[in-house]
Design an enzyme around this catalytic site. Sequence first.
Site, PDB file in Angstrom:
ATOM      1  CB  SER A 206      -0.849  -0.089   1.226  1.00  0.00           C
ATOM      2  OG  SER A 206      -1.940  -0.715   0.810  1.00  0.00           O
ATOM      3  CB  SER A 317     -11.989   0.619  -0.028  1.00  0.00           C
ATOM      4  OG  SER A 317     -12.377   0.041  -1.228  1.00  0.00           O
TER       5      SER A 317
END
Length: 517
Positions: A206, A317
């Site tokens: 991420s 998300s």
Amino acid sequence: MSITLSAEDKSTLRTAAYGAVSLMAATTGSPRKAAANATIALTSATGLVGHVLAANTKDIELKGTTVAELADRVLPTLTAAMELLGKHAPAEAGNFRGTVLSALEAAQVELDKPSAVTAEMARKVAAALDATPVAGAGSGAVVPNTVAGQGRPELQKVIEEIVDSGFVGVSLRVNDERGEWVGSAGVAELGGTSKPPIEGHVRIASNTKTFTATLVLQLVAEGRIGLETPAADYLPEFALDERITVRMLLQHTSGIFNFTGELYDDGTVVLGIPAPGTPLGEEWVDHRFKTYRPQELVELALSKPARFAPGTGWSYSNTNYALARLLIEKVTGRSFAEEVRRRILGPLGLSGTVAPETSPELPEPHAHAYYRYTQDGAEKIVDVTRHNPSWTCGGDMISTTRDLHTFISALLRGELLPAELLAQMCTSHPTGIPTMDYGLGVFVRDLGPDGGIVITHNGGHAGYATLMYSTPDGAKTMTASLTCVDDSAMSIGVPFQNAQQRLLAEVFGGGQTNHAD
């Protein structure tokens, strides 16, 4: 101050620079075009370096040599050139390094996908340039001398304790007022004895989101995207809720279902695609070379109920950043990989960073990552270092602790975004997580009176984890890569939180628990 270099010194600089160009050109599919592009980059250099490189190059001979023979000659010369400038013209050392790396980037500009050989050669050139750390190396910043494994015993002790808590290996890089420190602990591979490489490549998961958000904000600065514009205006094919803006995608306030699955407040789990760290982890291992298209990941997410109405809550998300990536590609007409190379990796000289798309390869050197599950009552541990990262879409990039330091420091110093958009990026929005809010592609953490505010994004999946922290001015950074034996129960989760807390306390003087990404 006037600097005088001997004819031999100038020859060393030219041999190093043009030799690096020759090496890169020889590994591309179009060597003449690559060499021409790279040479233009070299001759555009400024200052003393520009003066030397623009002069007659008849004193160097680089023709009629194999790539291997040329590398044996050129790579040590690159190190010698950096050492030479470090002694006689320190301010020009960073200029020389940046010029060579820009030339390498220019050599690859015509390539749709640089080959593994090309990427490896770029890595070797960068390693040769960095073998003798000097002030001014990097993207215009002052980079202190590296002290590897000495002078900071407290940092070495912490990473050794992190390994003892259950990790396979840890590599840490700290840049602060005391200089740069790098160290590693544990092993690079289960059953081995070698430590994790301090310049090793790692799947940054991420942390990719910060790169993606930066690209979107650069397009906002150019007037090609509007932060308050409905995302559906750019991506009409998905019939998105018209209330979802581009800002909401970057801020995780869209409410869109996470395609890797959701855990609701009442304990309900709704599965997404097979992914590590979920009940479908074993299925992911069995099919880890499968290719997913971003479009199908988004469509799967949109087939599920939204978590909340757009703008009324916050929920992390991955789908938001799959959409952001598609948005970049729609607006620019180029792939995400091309845009990130053109706009960030090239300008900052991040030669150890790649957007692999569907390639399962991880450049050398690297530590290994593992996944554990039970089959027929017996525990199996599988090496999952190689896998197709398209399943994670917005988290597929590969980098190094050095490149992550350069990136976050340059970003926060204002080298990639206008001041107004950088301020918006770092403006916090409540997440519901104590002491940690979210901006646009970054977390904004409050470490309390001892640590202050830090800007961060971490990443973790499939046995790899990366940490990227910086003070808001980019002056003090901490980047780390960790490897572990992952599993569907996320049993490494608590040690991961504790590891971050220990490192934050040691480096920044703070360290509450963190949210694993």
